[in-house]
Design an enzyme around this catalytic site. Structure first.
Site, mmCIF file in Angstrom:
data_model
loop_
_atom_site.group_PDB
_atom_site.id
_atom_site.type_symbol
_atom_site.label_atom_id
_atom_site.label_comp_id
_atom_site.label_asym_id
_atom_site.label_seq_id
_atom_site.Cartn_x
_atom_site.Cartn_y
_atom_site.Cartn_z
ATOM 1 N N THR A 8 35.397 -44.336 14.705
ATOM 2 C CA THR A 8 36.740 -43.914 15.121
ATOM 3 C C THR A 8 37.015 -44.432 16.519
ATOM 4 O O THR A 8 36.089 -44.734 17.272
ATOM 5 C CB THR A 8 36.878 -42.372 15.127
ATOM 6 N N ASP A 69 36.955 -39.394 6.413
ATOM 7 C CA ASP A 69 38.290 -39.608 5.871
ATOM 8 C C ASP A 69 38.825 -38.238 5.491
ATOM 9 O O ASP A 69 38.069 -37.382 5.032
ATOM 10 C CB ASP A 69 38.260 -40.527 4.652
ATOM 11 N N GLY A 149 50.135 -34.481 12.137
ATOM 12 C CA GLY A 149 50.227 -34.690 10.690
ATOM 13 C C GLY A 149 51.041 -33.615 9.986
ATOM 14 O O GLY A 149 52.147 -33.272 10.404
ATOM 15 N N ASP A 151 50.510 -30.453 9.807
ATOM 16 C CA ASP A 151 50.262 -29.105 10.335
ATOM 17 C C ASP A 151 51.472 -28.163 10.280
ATOM 18 O O ASP A 151 51.309 -26.975 9.977
ATOM 19 C CB ASP A 151 49.728 -29.174 11.781
ATOM 20 N N HIS A 176 39.249 -27.900 8.181
ATOM 21 C CA HIS A 176 38.437 -28.743 7.295
ATOM 22 C C HIS A 176 37.521 -29.663 8.095
ATOM 23 O O HIS A 176 36.347 -29.810 7.795
ATOM 24 C CB HIS A 176 39.378 -29.559 6.397
HETATM 25 P P1 ITT Z 1 41.634 -42.553 11.662
HETATM 26 O O1 ITT Z 1 42.069 -43.701 12.528
HETATM 27 O O2 ITT Z 1 40.524 -41.771 12.296
HETATM 28 O O3 ITT Z 1 41.347 -42.934 10.221
HETATM 29 P P2 ITT Z 1 43.855 -41.048 10.516
HETATM 30 O O4 ITT Z 1 45.162 -40.640 11.092
HETATM 31 O O5 ITT Z 1 43.874 -41.911 9.299
HETATM 32 O O6 ITT Z 1 42.919 -41.593 11.678
HETATM 33 P P3 ITT Z 1 42.456 -39.047 8.919
HETATM 34 O O7 ITT Z 1 41.870 -40.037 7.998
HETATM 35 O O8 ITT Z 1 41.568 -37.982 9.462
HETATM 36 O O9 ITT Z 1 43.112 -39.689 10.210
HETATM 37 O O10 ITT Z 1 43.658 -38.326 8.193
HETATM 38 C C1 ITT Z 1 44.606 -39.008 7.383
HETATM 39 C C2 ITT Z 1 45.935 -38.297 7.417
HETATM 40 O O11 ITT Z 1 45.807 -36.988 6.830
HETATM 41 C C3 ITT Z 1 46.474 -38.054 8.821
HETATM 42 O O12 ITT Z 1 47.201 -39.166 9.292
HETATM 43 C C4 ITT Z 1 47.338 -36.812 8.616
HETATM 44 O O13 ITT Z 1 48.598 -37.170 8.103
HETATM 45 C C5 ITT Z 1 46.588 -36.048 7.528
HETATM 46 N N1 ITT Z 1 45.682 -35.059 8.166
HETATM 47 C C6 ITT Z 1 44.329 -35.137 8.266
HETATM 48 N N2 ITT Z 1 43.831 -34.090 8.953
HETATM 49 C C7 ITT Z 1 44.902 -33.339 9.308
HETATM 50 C C8 ITT Z 1 45.065 -32.146 10.042
HETATM 51 O O14 ITT Z 1 44.033 -31.514 10.597
HETATM 52 N N3 ITT Z 1 46.300 -31.669 10.215
HETATM 53 C C9 ITT Z 1 47.365 -32.291 9.688
HETATM 54 N N4 ITT Z 1 47.308 -33.431 9.007
HETATM 55 C C10 ITT Z 1 46.093 -33.959 8.814
#
Ligand code: ITT
Length: 192
Positions: A8, A69, A149, A151, A176
């Protein structure tokens, strides 16, 4: 000290993980190892994507590492947006992603959902998975301005506030991601 690379560049995620795993582990980011590659993430499950990222790093950079992920699964939408959470509307614009989710759910009463995180750890030629989930419900509109995101839409079971209405400490106590990271930390502490 045991070195592990976390796939990351998100400083916030790194801080959260380092705090949980403790001083015995030195967690590095992609930037720390000079990796600017666009690591492929083409799977159709969280497991596949996490594994694809950790395996890429392990194979190309020869380092013990882990990758995560995560996303939101809405039961009434066949577990969408799932692995497409970040780009559900075809863009990374979260306002549009949230609007699309609300539009697809309409006013149906069945609003069960869960956030999931899967971590793949590649260490000493082995792969281990750790999962965290938190169940809850999707609201009929946005509530709160914290977090990120989806939330503002998500109220975890047993709580009255959305993740976006909670402090980050409140969210991190039940999220999570925190659950998956705690499992990773327990495994590392017990085995290394
Ligand atoms: P990376 O560069 O680390 O991959 P990412 O934004 O893709 O960043 P994640 O894979 O953890 O991050 O999550 C994918 C999407 O899922 C993220 O862009 C949010 O839209 C949603 N998401 C994940 N965890 C969340 C949380 O704790 N609260 C709200 N939305 C979340």
């Amino acid at each position: 000290m045991i070195q592990l690379v976390f796939a990351t560049n998100n400083a916030h995620k790194l801080e959260e993980v380092q705090a949980v795993v403790g001083d015995k582990f030195d967690i590095r980011t992609l930037a720390d190892i000079g990796c600017v590659d666009d690591i492929p993430e083409t799977g159709d499950t969280f497991e596949a994507n996490a594994s694809q990222k950790s395996t890429y790093l392990y194979t190309r950079y020869g380092c013990d590492c882990f990758a995560d992920d995560s996303g939101l699964e809405v039961a009434a939408l066949g577990n969408e947006p799932g692995v497409y959470s970040a780009r559900y509307s075809g863009t990374r614009d979260m306002e549009r992603n949230i609007d699309l989710l609300l539009q697809r759910l309409g006013d149906r009463p069945g609003r069960d959902a869960r956030f999931r995180t899967v971590i793949s750890l590649r260490i000493g030629n082995e792969e281990h998975f750790f999962e965290g989930t938190v169940a809850g419900k999707i609201g009929y509109g946005r509530q709160g301005s914290g977090g990120f995101g989806y939330d503002p839409l998500f109220t975890p079971t047993g709580h009255q506030k959305t993740f976006a209405e909670m402090t980050s400490a409140e969210k991190n106590a039940i999220s999570h991601r925190a659950i998956a990271v705690a499992k990773l930390a327990d495994f590392l502490k017990a085995n290394y």
